[in-house]
Design an enzyme around this catalytic site. Structure first.
Site, mmCIF file in Angstrom:
data_model
loop_
_atom_site.group_PDB
_atom_site.id
_atom_site.type_symbol
_atom_site.label_atom_id
_atom_site.label_comp_id
_atom_site.label_asym_id
_atom_site.label_seq_id
_atom_site.Cartn_x
_atom_site.Cartn_y
_atom_site.Cartn_z
ATOM 1 N N PRO A 5 0.832 -1.207 0.000
ATOM 2 C CA PRO A 5 0.000 0.000 0.000
ATOM 3 C C PRO A 5 0.866 1.257 0.000
ATOM 4 O O PRO A 5 1.762 1.397 0.826
ATOM 5 C CB PRO A 5 -0.791 -0.137 1.305
ATOM 6 C CG PRO A 5 -0.812 -1.595 1.589
ATOM 7 C CD PRO A 5 0.510 -2.102 1.108
ATOM 8 N N GLU A 6 0.616 2.155 -0.949
ATOM 9 C CA GLU A 6 1.351 3.408 -1.018
ATOM 10 C C GLU A 6 0.435 4.536 -0.537
ATOM 11 O O GLU A 6 -0.658 4.289 -0.043
ATOM 12 C CB GLU A 6 1.856 3.623 -2.444
ATOM 13 C CG GLU A 6 2.839 2.513 -2.875
ATOM 14 C CD GLU A 6 3.417 2.717 -4.260
ATOM 15 O OE1 GLU A 6 3.263 3.818 -4.825
ATOM 16 O OE2 GLU A 6 4.031 1.773 -4.786
ATOM 17 N N HIS B 196 -4.618 -14.563 9.372
ATOM 18 C CA HIS B 196 -3.754 -13.380 9.348
ATOM 19 C C HIS B 196 -4.400 -12.147 9.980
ATOM 20 O O HIS B 196 -3.864 -11.049 9.860
ATOM 21 C CB HIS B 196 -3.326 -13.060 7.916
ATOM 22 C CG HIS B 196 -2.507 -14.144 7.275
ATOM 23 N ND1 HIS B 196 -1.305 -14.551 7.781
ATOM 24 C CD2 HIS B 196 -2.756 -14.907 6.172
ATOM 25 C CE1 HIS B 196 -0.811 -15.517 7.010
ATOM 26 N NE2 HIS B 196 -1.669 -15.748 6.040
ATOM 27 N N ARG C 237 2.053 -10.784 5.839
ATOM 28 C CA ARG C 237 3.518 -10.861 5.924
ATOM 29 C C ARG C 237 4.071 -10.315 7.246
ATOM 30 O O ARG C 237 5.266 -10.414 7.505
ATOM 31 C CB ARG C 237 4.143 -10.105 4.751
ATOM 32 C CG ARG C 237 3.739 -10.666 3.396
ATOM 33 C CD ARG C 237 4.509 -9.993 2.284
ATOM 34 N NE ARG C 237 4.015 -10.379 0.971
ATOM 35 C CZ ARG C 237 4.526 -9.950 -0.170
ATOM 36 N NH1 ARG C 237 5.552 -9.097 -0.169
ATOM 37 N NH2 ARG C 237 4.023 -10.335 -1.319
ATOM 38 N N ARG D 229 23.159 15.472 -6.145
ATOM 39 C CA ARG D 229 22.810 14.098 -5.808
ATOM 40 C C ARG D 229 23.168 13.154 -6.945
ATOM 41 O O ARG D 229 22.685 13.281 -8.063
ATOM 42 C CB ARG D 229 21.314 13.996 -5.485
ATOM 43 C CG ARG D 229 20.905 14.724 -4.217
ATOM 44 C CD ARG D 229 21.503 14.075 -2.977
ATOM 45 N NE ARG D 229 21.106 12.688 -2.817
ATOM 46 C CZ ARG D 229 20.014 12.286 -2.190
ATOM 47 N NH1 ARG D 229 19.188 13.192 -1.660
ATOM 48 N NH2 ARG D 229 19.731 11.011 -2.092
#
Length: 272
Positions: A2-3, A91, A111, A153
């Site tokens: 999930p972002e 889970h 997970r 950078r």
């Protein structure tokens, strides 16, 4: 995983059902997540009233007068509502029961890479959040800030914009999409890109994330929002998950490489 759009979607889905409700009981079936759940979560949050919810990067804060519950969904976690006394699945690690009628909030994490943490005081000062860069849809994330951060950078631009110390919430899916929209090749060095091109990239990042939030996020495998519905932004993806398919702009076959152990898909003609 999930972002930011998926986390924002989750927050918007659960918030109306939590605010002003009293936490009557917390059942922790599996405390061994990425960061172990401490006993203080149960002893200090039970009996508290939820006042409001906020998000910082990919973290959700569920606030009470006594402290804040910090939740991170990890790689495959989710929050969803169940009817009282619904039997947990394997889970399903934590249940938040509330006083009175209404559903319970359940945290599931196959997970176990996520987090369910309790903190007192200002949650933004927690060690997991204190170092984070600005929110991508905020005014603090502007061209002057981004260009100054990029100077000198020697890191690929995709890795640069995915660095949470630079800006939070630009995960792999949306980095691919924003760079394609901006016409910037993901392997270019961050310090070698002009301010004018950064201005375009900045707007593309904001546009992609805003569109994804509007669509409820991206469901690639098992993400659902707090209302149990999938995200529909997958239908809008121009490059992510489309390796070897035709570019939607020029028709060239999209290329796929690995950057930082993550998939990067781009158009060798449109992105320079």
């Amino acid at each position: 995983m999930p972002e930011l759009p998926e986390v924002e979607t989750t927050l918007r889905g659960i918030e109306p059902h939590l605010v002003e409700r009293t936490v009557a009981r917390i059942d922790v079936r599996q405390p061994k997540l990425r960061w172990p759940i401490t006993p203080e979560l149960v002893s200090e949050m039970q009996g508290q009233v939820v006042t409001h919810l906020t998000r910082r990067g990919k973290y959700i804060g569920i606030h009470t007068a006594a402290g804040t519950l910090i939740i991170h969904l990890g790689m495959s976690g989710s929050l969803y509502f169940v009817e009282p006394e619904t039997e947990p699945l394997f889970h399903d690690h934590v249940d938040f029961r509330f006083a009175g009628d209404g559903p319970w909030l359940r945290y599931t994490d196959p997970r176990r890479f996520g987090a369910v943490l309790w903190t007192q005081g200002d949650w933004l000062e927690h060690e997991l959040l204190a170092h984070l860069g600005p929110e991508p849809l905020s005014e603090a994330f502007n061209i002057d800030y981004l260009y100054q951060k990029a100077k000198g950078r020697k890191v690929a631009i995709k890795s640069f914009i995915m660095d949470s110390k630079v800006v939070v919430g630009v995960g792999n899916i949306y980095a691919n999409e924003a760079l394609f929209m901006a016409g910037i090749r993901p392997t270019r060095m961050a310090g070698n890109i002009s301010k004018a091109r950064y201005a375009v990239l900045l707007e593309c990042i904001k546009a992609v994330l805003a569109a994804a939030i509007k669509q409820g996020g991206t469901t690639l495998k098992d993400f659902v929002g707090g209302d149990g519905k999938p995200g529909y932004f997958k239908q809008e993806l121009a490059v992510y998950g489309r390796a070897n398919e035709a570019c939607t702009v020029c028709g060239t076959g999209l290329k796929e490489i690995r950057q930082g152990q993550r998939s990067t898909v781009y158009c060798s003609k449109c992105q320079t």
